[in-house]
Design an enzyme around this catalytic site. Structure first.
Site, PDB file in Angstrom:
ATOM      1  N   LYS A 175       0.834  -1.199   0.000  1.00  0.00           N
ATOM      2  CA  LYS A 175       0.000   0.000   0.000  1.00  0.00           C
ATOM      3  C   LYS A 175       0.873   1.254   0.000  1.00  0.00           C
ATOM      4  O   LYS A 175       2.001   1.206   0.476  1.00  0.00           O
ATOM      5  CB  LYS A 175      -0.857   0.022   1.278  1.00  0.00           C
ATOM      6  CG  LYS A 175      -1.988  -0.977   1.304  1.00  0.00           C
ATOM      7  CD  LYS A 175      -2.778  -0.852   2.599  1.00  0.00           C
ATOM      8  CE  LYS A 175      -3.900  -1.871   2.640  1.00  0.00           C
ATOM      9  NZ  LYS A 175      -4.951  -1.650   1.639  1.00  0.00           N
ATOM     10  N   ASP A 187      -7.576  -3.017  10.667  1.00  0.00           N
ATOM     11  CA  ASP A 187      -8.066  -4.042   9.744  1.00  0.00           C
ATOM     12  C   ASP A 187      -8.541  -5.310  10.468  1.00  0.00           C
ATOM     13  O   ASP A 187      -8.941  -6.279   9.827  1.00  0.00           O
ATOM     14  CB  ASP A 187      -6.981  -4.370   8.699  1.00  0.00           C
ATOM     15  CG  ASP A 187      -7.570  -4.747   7.348  1.00  0.00           C
ATOM     16  OD1 ASP A 187      -8.751  -4.450   7.106  1.00  0.00           O
ATOM     17  OD2 ASP A 187      -6.837  -5.365   6.548  1.00  0.00           O
ATOM     18  N   ASP A 200      -2.858  -7.626  -1.619  1.00  0.00           N
ATOM     19  CA  ASP A 200      -3.594  -6.699  -0.763  1.00  0.00           C
ATOM     20  C   ASP A 200      -5.073  -7.093  -0.634  1.00  0.00           C
ATOM     21  O   ASP A 200      -5.789  -6.558   0.201  1.00  0.00           O
ATOM     22  CB  ASP A 200      -3.458  -5.271  -1.312  1.00  0.00           C
ATOM     23  CG  ASP A 200      -3.816  -4.218  -0.285  1.00  0.00           C
ATOM     24  OD1 ASP A 200      -3.974  -4.567   0.905  1.00  0.00           O
ATOM     25  OD2 ASP A 200      -3.948  -3.036  -0.673  1.00  0.00           O
ATOM     26  N   GLU A 236      -6.298  -9.544   0.842  1.00  0.00           N
ATOM     27  CA  GLU A 236      -5.995 -10.648   1.758  1.00  0.00           C
ATOM     28  C   GLU A 236      -7.177 -11.003   2.662  1.00  0.00           C
ATOM     29  O   GLU A 236      -7.259 -12.135   3.139  1.00  0.00           O
ATOM     30  CB  GLU A 236      -4.780 -10.292   2.633  1.00  0.00           C
ATOM     31  CG  GLU A 236      -5.061  -9.460   3.895  1.00  0.00           C
ATOM     32  CD  GLU A 236      -5.669  -8.102   3.611  1.00  0.00           C
ATOM     33  OE1 GLU A 236      -5.492  -7.595   2.482  1.00  0.00           O
ATOM     34  OE2 GLU A 236      -6.337  -7.532   4.500  1.00  0.00           O
ATOM     35  N   ARG A 285     -10.332 -11.526   2.057  1.00  0.00           N
ATOM     36  CA  ARG A 285     -11.138 -12.629   1.517  1.00  0.00           C
ATOM     37  C   ARG A 285     -10.390 -13.959   1.610  1.00  0.00           C
ATOM     38  O   ARG A 285     -11.002 -15.013   1.704  1.00  0.00           O
ATOM     39  CB  ARG A 285     -11.559 -12.291   0.080  1.00  0.00           C
ATOM     40  CG  ARG A 285     -10.416 -12.107  -0.865  1.00  0.00           C
ATOM     41  CD  ARG A 285     -10.801 -11.339  -2.123  1.00  0.00           C
ATOM     42  NE  ARG A 285     -10.868  -9.903  -1.913  1.00  0.00           N
ATOM     43  CZ  ARG A 285     -11.172  -9.022  -2.848  1.00  0.00           C
ATOM     44  NH1 ARG A 285     -11.428  -9.419  -4.087  1.00  0.00           N
ATOM     45  NH2 ARG A 285     -11.222  -7.734  -2.577  1.00  0.00           N
TER      46      ARG A 285
HETATM   47  N1  BES Z   1      -8.213  -3.721   4.420  1.00  0.00           N
HETATM   48  C1  BES Z   1      -8.308  -3.356   3.055  1.00  0.00           C
HETATM   49  C2  BES Z   1      -9.574  -2.583   2.739  1.00  0.00           C
HETATM   50  C3  BES Z   1      -9.616  -1.171   3.251  1.00  0.00           C
HETATM   51  C4  BES Z   1      -8.890  -0.180   2.641  1.00  0.00           C
HETATM   52  C5  BES Z   1     -10.453  -0.850   4.294  1.00  0.00           C
HETATM   53  C6  BES Z   1      -8.969   1.119   3.094  1.00  0.00           C
HETATM   54  C7  BES Z   1     -10.542   0.454   4.726  1.00  0.00           C
HETATM   55  C8  BES Z   1      -9.791   1.428   4.140  1.00  0.00           C
HETATM   56  C9  BES Z   1      -8.292  -4.595   2.167  1.00  0.00           C
HETATM   57  O1  BES Z   1      -7.512  -5.639   2.618  1.00  0.00           O
HETATM   58  C10 BES Z   1      -7.755  -4.164   0.857  1.00  0.00           C
HETATM   59  O2  BES Z   1      -6.603  -3.791   0.807  1.00  0.00           O
HETATM   60  N2  BES Z   1      -8.567  -4.236  -0.182  1.00  0.00           N
HETATM   61  C11 BES Z   1      -8.165  -3.836  -1.477  1.00  0.00           C
HETATM   62  C12 BES Z   1      -8.707  -4.832  -2.463  1.00  0.00           C
HETATM   63  C13 BES Z   1      -8.188  -4.634  -3.850  1.00  0.00           C
HETATM   64  C14 BES Z   1      -6.725  -4.988  -3.920  1.00  0.00           C
HETATM   65  C15 BES Z   1      -8.971  -5.501  -4.789  1.00  0.00           C
HETATM   66  C16 BES Z   1      -8.739  -2.446  -1.747  1.00  0.00           C
HETATM   67  O3  BES Z   1      -9.865  -2.176  -1.327  1.00  0.00           O
HETATM   68  O4  BES Z   1      -8.017  -1.633  -2.309  1.00  0.00           O
HETATM   69 ZN    ZN Z   2      -7.213  -5.717   4.622  1.00  0.00          ZN
HETATM   70 MN    MN Z   3      -5.499  -5.450   1.990  1.00  0.00          MN
END
Ligand code: BES
Ligand code: ZN
Ligand code: MN
Length: 481
Positions: free
Chosen positions: A263, A274, A333, A335, A337
Site C-alpha cells: 500500500k 483491519d 492486498d 488478503e 477474503r
Molecule cells: N483492508 C483493506 C480494505 C480497506 C482499505 C479498508 C482502506 C478500509 C480502508 C483490504 O484488505 C484491501 O486492501 N482491499 C483492497 C482490495 C483490492 C486490492 C482488490 C482495496 O480495497 O483496495
Molecule cells: Zn485488509
Molecule cells: Mn489489503
C-alpha cells in the site's frame, strides 16, 4: 460506563445532585408548576432557548436546580435523530473533566429509540483510549443517569443498550490498539479472557493445527510475517445443544501493509484497524454474556498480519483453500477474503442456521457508502432483511448491495479455480462474490465495514460498529425461535 435509569421528570431532576443536568426539551414542551419547568418555559419565551435540535443554553448553578451546571438542549420532535443531534451539541460539555456524574432528563416522556440514542451518544463522546499513553487520562464520567417519567416503557431497551455499549467498548478498545499491542496472539488472549464470562467457551488454533486443517489460503497471507497466526473459535451456549448456531466470522488482519502488493505510505497506520471485524465479534460475545439470550453463537476469527518478507506470498501464486478450491492470488492486498474463505469453510462443521462475516474488506465499499452505512450482502432474503432491520433498530445502519452472478465474471482465471481480485469496477461486490463461493452450505451474509469501523482525521478512532447491529440481530433471532 455506568448507566442508571430513574423515574423522574423535571421536578425530581431539579432536586438531584450531579455535576451536570442535561434537559432535553422538545417542541411539545409543556411547563409544569415546578421551578425548573418554569425556567425552561421562560428561556423559550425570551428566545434564549430554541427547541430545534442542537440548540443549547448553559447555566451555572441556577437556583432552580441542585446540579452544578444545567444545560438546556433543544430536542426537536424527540426522535432518535433529533436526540442524537441534541446530544452531539451538548457533548463538548459532557466531555469536561469536571463531570463525574451527569443526568440526562427527558422533559417529556422519552421514546425508546431516543433513550438508546442518548445513551449511545454519551458513551461515544466519553470513551477514551489510554493503553499506550504514559500518563493516561481516562474517562472521567463515572455515571450517567437517564431520567424520564415512563420508565416501564423504556426499561428493557435501556438494559439492552447498556449491555450493547459494553460490547461496543470492547470492540473499540481492541480495534484502537496499535498493531504491536494487538497481535494475533493478543487477540487470542482477549478471547480466552472472554471465556471466563458466563456461557462462553474459547478454543485457539495455531499454525500447526491450521496447516492440518488445510487452510492454505489463510496460511498464505500469514506466511510473510514472523508473528504466528491464530484461529480463534468462540462459543456462546445460550440454548440447547441441538439448536443450530449462528456463526459470526470476523476479519482479524492485525496489520495490513498490502503485502508484496504494498500500500502507499499515507494513512497506512490506519491498517491497524483491519481487525475491526474481529474486534466486533469479541464485542458481541461480551454483550451476549451480559444479556444471556437463548441462542447458540459461534465466533470465528482468522487472525494474522499481512506483511512483506522473503517468505511472503507473491502475485500470481496459487494456493489451495480448505474447501479444495484453488486460488490465484493476483493481488496480495486482497488478503481479507483469503483468510475469510477458510474460516467460512471451517464454519460448515457447525451446520449453522446462518453465517455472517464482518470485515473491513474493500476501499470500494468505503467509496460507495462512506461512513454512514455498512455494506450488506446476503445470499438469503430473510437473513438480509433481518440484518437490515436490526441495523435500523440499533441505529447502526447498513445498506443492501447486489450479488448478481455477472459480478463474478472477472474472478475467472486460466491458472486456478478462482482469482482473488477482479477489475476495479464494483470492487465491494466482486469481493463479496469471491466469499460467496465458500458459503454455499448455509444461509450467508457479509458486512463490509471498511467505511464504518473507524473514523480518520482528528477524530481518528474505532467506532465499535457493527456490534450494535449484530447484538440486535441475535436478540431478535433468539426471540423468534
Ligand atoms: N483492508 C483493506 C480494505 C480497506 C482499505 C479498508 C482502506 C478500509 C480502508 C483490504 O484488505 C484491501 O486492501 N482491499 C483492497 C482490495 C483490492 C486490492 C482488490 C482495496 O480495497 O483496495
Ligand atoms: Zn485488509
Ligand atoms: Mn489489503
Amino acid at each position: 460506563m455506568n448507566f442508571e435509569l430513574k423515574s423522574l421528570g423535571l421536578v425530581g431532576a431539579g432536586t438531584e445532585k450531579c455535576d451536570a443536568l442535561l434537559v432535553l426539551v422538545t417542541q411539545t414542551f409543556k411547563a409544569g408548576k415546578d421551578d425548573l419547568s418554569q425556567l425552561v418555559a421562560a428561556a423559550i419565551k425570551s428566545g434564549d432557548l430554541e427547541t430545534k435540535p442542537g440548540k443549547v443554553l448553559s447555566l451555572y448553578k441556577p437556583v432552580q436546580a441542585n446540579a452544578t451546571r444545567v444545560v438546556l438542549v433543544g430536542a426537536g420532535e424527540g426522535s432518535a435523530r433529533d436526540v442524537r443531534a441534541a446530544m452531539m451539541a451538548a457533548t463538548p460539555l459532557v466531555k469536561s473533566a469536571l463531570f463525574k456524574k451527569v443526568m440526562v432528563c427527558f422533559a417529556q416522556p422519552a421514546r425508546e429509540e431516543a433513550v438508546r440514542a442518548a445513551m449511545l451518544a454519551i458513551a461515544d463522546a466519553t470513551y477514551v483510549y489510554t493503553l499506550t499513553k504514559s500518563k493516561p487520562e481516562g474517562r472521567t464520567l463515572q455515571k450517567a443517569i437517564i431520567a424520564t417519567t415512563n420508565v416501564a416503557e423504556v426499561q428493557s431497551l435501556f438494559q439492552r443498550t447498556a449491555a450493547t455499549i459494553q460490547g461496543v467498548e470492547v470492540a473499540k478498545e481492541w480495534a484502537n490498539r496499535p498493531a504491536n499491542h494487538a497481535t494475533p496472539t493478543h487477540l487470542a488472549q482477549a478471547a480466552q479472557e472472554l471465556a471466563k464470562l458466563t456461557k462462553i467457551r474459547c478454543e485457539v488454533l495455531g499454525p500447526k493445527e491450521v496447516a492440518k486443517l488445510g487452510m492454505g489460503s489463510f496460511m498464505a497471507v500469514a506466511q510473510g510475517s514472523d508473528e504466528p497466526l491464530r484461529f480463534i473459535v468462540l462459543h456462546y451456549d445460550g440454548a440447547a445443544k441441538a439448536k443450530a448456531p449462528t456463526v459470526l466470522v470476523g476479519k482479524g488482519i492485525t496489520f495490513d501493509s498490502g503485502g508484496i502488493s504494498i500500500k502507499p505510505a499515507p494513512e497506512m497506520d490506519e491498517m491497524k484497524f483491519d481487525m475491526s471485524g474481529a474486534a466486533s465479534v469479541l464485542g458481541v460475545f461480551r454483550a451476549l454474556s451480559v444479556l444471556k439470550p437463548s441462542i447458540n453463537v459461534v465466533g470465528l476469527i482468522p487472525a494474522c498480519e499481512n506483511l512483506l518478507s522473503g517468505r511472503a506470498v507473491k502475485p500470481g501464486d496459487v494456493v489451495k483453500s480448505m474447501s479444495g478450491q484453488t486460488i490465484e492470488i493476483l493481488n496480495t492486498d486482497a488478503e481479507g477474503r483469503l483468510v475469510l474463505c477458510d474460516a467460512l469453510t471451517y464454519a460448515e462443521r457447525f451446520k449453522p442456521s446462518a453465517a455472517i462475516d464482518v470485515a473491513t474488506l474493500t476501499g470500494a465499499c468505503m467509496i460507495a457508502l462512506g461512513g454512514v452505512r455498512s455494506g450488506l450482502f446476503a445470499s438469503d432474503e430473510a437473513l438480509g432483511k433481518a440484518l437490515a432491520v436490526a441495523g435500523d433498530a440499533a441505529q447502526d445502519l447498513c445498506w443492501r448491495m447486489p450479488l448478481d452472478e455477472e459480478y463474478a465474471e472477472g474472478l475467472k482465471t486460466n491458472f486456478a479455480d478462482v482469482a482473488n481480485v477482479a477489475g476495479r469496477a464494483g470492487g465491494a461486490v466482486t469481493a463479496a462474490k469471491f466469499l460467496q463461493r465458500f458459503a454455499s452450505k448455509f444461509p450467508w451474509a457479509h458486512l463490509d465495514i471498511a467505511g464504518t469501523a473507524w473514523k480518520s482525521g482528528v477524530q481518528k478512532g474505532a467506532t465499535g460498529r457493527p456490534v450494535g447491529l449484530l447484538v440486535e440481530f441475535l436478540l431478535a433471532r433468539a426471540e423468534n425461535k
